[in-house]
Structures are given as C-alpha cells and as structure tokens.
Design a protein around this motif. Structure first.
Motif, PDB file in Angstrom:
ATOM      1  N   ARG A 185      -2.460 -26.164  15.371  1.00  0.00           N
ATOM      2  CA  ARG A 185      -2.363 -27.519  15.914  1.00  0.00           C
ATOM      3  C   ARG A 185      -1.964 -28.564  14.873  1.00  0.00           C
ATOM      4  N   PRO A 186      -2.539 -28.575  13.661  1.00  0.00           N
ATOM      5  CA  PRO A 186      -2.114 -29.591  12.687  1.00  0.00           C
ATOM      6  C   PRO A 186      -0.641 -29.480  12.298  1.00  0.00           C
ATOM      7  N   ILE A 187      -0.132 -28.264  12.236  1.00  0.00           N
ATOM      8  CA  ILE A 187       1.277 -28.074  11.894  1.00  0.00           C
ATOM      9  C   ILE A 187       2.170 -28.621  13.001  1.00  0.00           C
TER      10      ILE A 187
ATOM     11  N   THR B 187       4.907 -38.083  19.222  1.00  0.00           N
ATOM     12  CA  THR B 187       3.530 -38.477  19.524  1.00  0.00           C
ATOM     13  C   THR B 187       3.353 -39.988  19.375  1.00  0.00           C
TER      14      THR B 187
ATOM     15  N   ILE C 278       1.363 -30.900  15.231  1.00  0.00           N
ATOM     16  CA  ILE C 278       1.215 -32.355  15.262  1.00  0.00           C
ATOM     17  C   ILE C 278       2.065 -33.000  14.172  1.00  0.00           C
ATOM     18  N   PHE C 279       2.102 -32.399  13.008  1.00  0.00           N
ATOM     19  CA  PHE C 279       2.899 -32.948  11.907  1.00  0.00           C
ATOM     20  C   PHE C 279       4.387 -32.992  12.274  1.00  0.00           C
ATOM     21  N   PHE C 280       4.888 -31.902  12.834  1.00  0.00           N
ATOM     22  CA  PHE C 280       6.316 -31.851  13.154  1.00  0.00           C
ATOM     23  C   PHE C 280       6.685 -32.680  14.394  1.00  0.00           C
ATOM     24  N   THR C 281       5.732 -32.951  15.254  1.00  0.00           N
ATOM     25  CA  THR C 281       6.024 -33.742  16.447  1.00  0.00           C
ATOM     26  C   THR C 281       5.460 -35.156  16.343  1.00  0.00           C
ATOM     27  N   LEU C 282       5.159 -35.598  15.138  1.00  0.00           N
ATOM     28  CA  LEU C 282       4.567 -36.920  14.943  1.00  0.00           C
ATOM     29  C   LEU C 282       5.418 -38.054  15.504  1.00  0.00           C
TER      30      LEU C 282
END
Length: 117
Positions: free
Chosen positions: A47-49, A58, A51-55
């Motif tokens: 999930r953190p990875i 988001t 979230i980082f790439f889709t920041l």
C-alpha cells in the motif's frame, strides 16, 4: 497480543461481511484468518508503494483514490488466497468500505480496553 487480537477481529469481520454480500465467498474460518493476515501484509508492504506512485491522483481527487487502492488490495488478496473470492470491482469496493468501518468499530473496543487497564 494486540496484533493477534486485531487479526482475529478482522477475520470475524471478513466472515460476517462475506455472509452479507452476495459477491464475496469465504470457504472457512482458516481462510478468513488467511485473508486477514494477507490483507495486513499487503497494507504494510504494498500500500505505501502504491500510494507514493499515485500521489498526484490522490491529491487531485482529495483522497478518494485511496478507496480504489484499498479495492485493488482486496482484489489482490482474492488472487493470492484460495477459498476467498470477490466477484468484480464494485463488490470489492463495497467489501473494502464495510471492512474498514467494521475494523474501526472493532478496534475501538481494544482502545477502550487499554484505557481501563
């Protein structure tokens, strides 16, 4: 001990929600516990990875894209765990929302228990 209780509560929530939704099936209690553990691991590592790439997406959607990420994690859990099936994106989205609400309610009981001790 608290982590084990959270996994068991999540497994119970998975079973209850699977009985409520027609598009979700869980074979047995062991499968529900495996789903809880797999979801926990995916939320920790994947999930953190994502979230980082889709920041940027988001931020533009004011955080609503996180629901899509959680849905993707449910579908990924469906892929990895035998005996757990989710029929489609919309069912996975609804399952994800219901599981999040159930977890927040059930985990609140653990926090109240800590305050008493």
């Amino acid at each position: 001990m608290k982590i084990i209780l959270k996994m068991l509560l999540t497994a119970v929530a998975v079973i209850v929600i699977a009985n409520l939704l027609t598009g979700v099936t869980v074979a047995n209690y062991t499968t529900a516990l495996t789903v809880a553990i797999t979801l926990g691991l995916l939320k920790i590592f994947i999930r953190p990875i994502i979230i980082f790439f889709t920041l940027p997406i988001t931020i533009v959607t004011l955080g609503l894209f996180l629901f899509v990420i959680n849905t993707f994690l449910i579908l990924l859990t469906d892929y990895f765990v035998d005996g757990f099936t989710v029929n489609g994106f919309w069912v996975a989205l609804l399952f994800s929302l219901l599981l999040s609400v159930a977890q927040s309610v059930l985990y609140s009981f653990l926090k109240k228990e800590e305050k008493i001790n």
